[in-house]
Write an enzyme that holds these catalytic residues in place. Structure first.
Site, PDB file in Angstrom:
ATOM      1  CE1 TYR A 182      -3.725   2.398   0.263  1.00  0.00           C
ATOM      2  CE2 TYR A 182      -2.560   3.354   2.131  1.00  0.00           C
ATOM      3  CZ  TYR A 182      -3.569   3.416   1.181  1.00  0.00           C
ATOM      4  OH  TYR A 182      -4.411   4.501   1.145  1.00  0.00           O
ATOM      5  CG  ASP A 287       5.664   4.527   0.991  1.00  0.00           C
ATOM      6  OD1 ASP A 287       5.803   5.277   1.982  1.00  0.00           O
ATOM      7  OD2 ASP A 287       4.555   4.187   0.549  1.00  0.00           O
ATOM      8  CE  LYS A 315       0.704   6.154   7.701  1.00  0.00           C
ATOM      9  NZ  LYS A 315      -0.690   6.051   8.024  1.00  0.00           N
TER      10      LYS A 315
HETATM   11  C1  LIG Z   1       3.499   2.954   3.360  1.00  0.00           C
HETATM   12  C2  LIG Z   1       2.423   3.960   3.131  1.00  0.00           C
HETATM   13  N1  LIG Z   1       2.512   4.796   2.094  1.00  0.00           N
HETATM   14  C3  LIG Z   1       1.579   5.732   1.855  1.00  0.00           C
HETATM   15  C4  LIG Z   1       0.492   5.858   2.679  1.00  0.00           C
HETATM   16  C5  LIG Z   1      -0.537   6.892   2.398  1.00  0.00           C
HETATM   17  O1  LIG Z   1      -0.454   7.903   3.335  1.00  0.00           O
HETATM   18  P1  LIG Z   1      -1.706   8.868   3.609  1.00  0.00           P
HETATM   19  O2  LIG Z   1      -2.733   8.048   4.309  1.00  0.00           O
HETATM   20  O3  LIG Z   1      -1.129   9.969   4.439  1.00  0.00           O
HETATM   21  O4  LIG Z   1      -2.173   9.341   2.275  1.00  0.00           O
HETATM   22  C6  LIG Z   1       0.352   5.013   3.779  1.00  0.00           C
HETATM   23  C7  LIG Z   1      -0.802   5.122   4.684  1.00  0.00           C
HETATM   24  O5  LIG Z   1      -1.026   4.348   5.573  1.00  0.00           O
HETATM   25  C8  LIG Z   1       1.349   4.044   4.010  1.00  0.00           C
HETATM   26  O6  LIG Z   1       1.257   3.189   5.045  1.00  0.00           O
END
Ligand SMILES: Cc1ncc(COP(=O)(O)O)c(C=O)c1O
Length: 475
Positions: A182, A287, A315
């Site tokens: 994700y 990421d 985050k």
């Molecule tokens: C690894 C990862 N990348 C991207 C995202 C997306 O972040 P956001 O919810 O701030 O759009 C998340 C969200 O949980 C994530 O866990």
């Protein structure tokens, strides 16, 4: 915090308890206990139920984001302080959910509150870069070994912009991600997010090109541009790059896979990826939305010593405000402004910059990371003892302020192994914990996040509650 009866952590000792387990019997017991705990949860959270009924009239599923929806209804919170949160029924919890991992500073941390208050008095938004924003950019560069960064408002935007930049710089359209990963909810990464066994079986060797979008509303044709390979399998990447390397703009990966519990990279895996991406001119994107500033001050980049071309953050870097960033090599980042669009009204907003700067420079200091390591290991070891004593088919991962219990005896190596985890055990453990004042993420793909305001008292309570669960459900 409500006064609860404390159970004593049982020291079963000895490894491999899970191997002796009659899993079917434990699963049946988990279903029974899960049903009773869900009923108790409904009784305990009547005001949440009422707010849910009201919210449904204005908000689809009664929540602001579909990730907040939960059975039997969401638990609506009223406030948080330190390591604790309170729900609208007035029940207190020790918080291990921590805003899906965004609250490594803990709730209402005085330094973050003060920074936000000070910034608010000077004006909440200009759409002009302020000095605090520049200082936060400098701190991110320092921590993560980046040459340039740009700001966004979420993890989704961070991965969206990094992928656009990689495509723009390489002139290539196809991207590769990890099966079952994700990276936010923009179209390019919404393929192979939670594929069923039917979609992954027998495909270990092939990058998937025929998978379905993870949401209606995403054109299936975009799947031709998003390939996926299993995590921890360097051979699959090698084969893909040999066949199609020249088409690939980027390889985007969570260096520690965190949306299926926690899956650690095999020794040499990230180094191998780095080498393959360099050889084939593919932009390597980490990421670090979940890892950054949590598993080490410098995230996975520091912990595993591998530098990507670009990295994405959100985050916990923003002190609990809606901020994000991406950055990396100047040669790539400086292409922004040369025909590659990267923009946004609220990017680098002064409230977010003030909170992020206070979080990274005043709260998440070297001491905080030592504390995370100490408390995290105390929690993980307590859970391991309980699992061994109850012969529960589960294992524990301990990684700085992150950790989790996954209901499969052996550690996970990829998404396919996650599909083998026992969902009934997780569901029962979640309701059990919430009913006893431990707030956890509703979903076995998540993990705990400690905060700088957690103390031994909070950790020991978690271990007590979990030990009681294992003793009740196990042998
Ligand atoms: C690894 C990862 N990348 C991207 C995202 C997306 O972040 P956001 O919810 O701030 O759009 C998340 C969200 O949980 C994530 O866990």
């Amino acid at each position: 915090m409500e006064e609860q009866t404390r159970a004593t952590a049982t020291d079963g000792g000895g490894p491999g308890g899970a191997g002796r387990v009659d899993e079917e019997r434990i699963t049946a017991r988990a279903r029974e206990i899960g049903a009773a705990e869900m009923k108790a949860l409904v009784d305990n959270t009547r005001r949440s139920r009422a707010l849910f009924e009201r919210a449904r009239a204005a908000l689809p599923l009664g929540v602001a984001s579909s990730f907040q929806a939960a059975d039997p209804h969401p638990i609506y919170l009223s406030h948080g302080r330190g390591a604790e949160v309170w729900d609208v029924d007035g029940r207190g919890y020790y918080d291990f959910h921590n805003g899906f991992g965004a609250m490594a500073v803990g709730h209402a941390h005085p330094k973050v509150v003060e920074a936000i208050e000070r910034a608010a008095r000077l004006g909440t938004h200009f759409a002009v870069t302020t000095e605090a924003t520049v200082a936060l950019a400098e701190e991110l560069c320092r921590r993560f070994g980046l040459e340039r960064v740009r700001f966004v408002n979420s993890g989704t935007e961070a991965t969206m912009d990094a992928i656009r930049l990689a495509r723009g710089v390489t002139g290539r359209d196809v991207i590769c991600k990890i099966e079952g990963s994700y990276h936010g909810h923009h179209d390019a990464v919404m393929f192979s997010v939670t594929p069923g066994l039917d979609l992954v079986a027998g495909t270990a060797d092939a990058a998937r090109t025929d998978h379905l979008p993870a949401s209606k509303g995403i054109p299936a044709v975009l799947g031709d541009l998003t390939l996926a390979v299993p995590y921890n399998d360097l051979g699959a990447v090698q084969r893909l790059f040999t066949e199609r390397g020249e088409e690939l703009a980027c390889f985007i990966i969570e260096p520690v896979m965190m949306n299926i519990g926690i899956v650690l990279p095999r020794p040499g895996y990230l180094e191998g990826l780095r080498e393959l991406c360099t050889r084939h001119g593919v932009v390597l994107i980490f990421d670090e939305v979940k890892c950054g500033a949590t598993i080490a001050a410098g995230g996975a980049i520091e912990r595993f010593g591998v530098q990507p071309d670009l990295a994405c953050f959100a985050k916990s870097i923003a002190g609990g405000t809606p901020g994000g960033a991406f950055g990396g090599r100047a040669e790539l980042m400086d292409a922004i402004g040369d025909g590659i669009a990267q923009q946004g009204t609220f990017n680098g907003n002064p409230l977010v910059a003030a909170a992020g700067l206070a979080a990274l420079t005043e709260v998440l200091t070297a001491d905080a990371y030592e504390r995370f390591a100490r408390l995290g290991t105390r929690l993980a070891e307590g859970c391991r003892r309980a699992i061994a004593a109850g012969h529960i088919p589960a294992h524990v991962v301990d990684l700085g302020c992150k950790g989790c219990v996954s209901y499969r005896p052996e550690p996970l190596v990829d998404y396919r192994s996650f599909l083998e985890t026992n969902a009934a055990l997780f569901d029962a453990s979640w309701a059990w914990a919430v009913n006893r004042g431990i707030f956890m993420t509703p979903g076995n793909e998540e993990q705990w996040t400690l905060s700088a305001q957690h103390a031994e008292e909070h950790i020991d309570r978690y271990v007590d509650v979990f030990s009681e669960f294992c003793a009740t459900i196990g042998t």
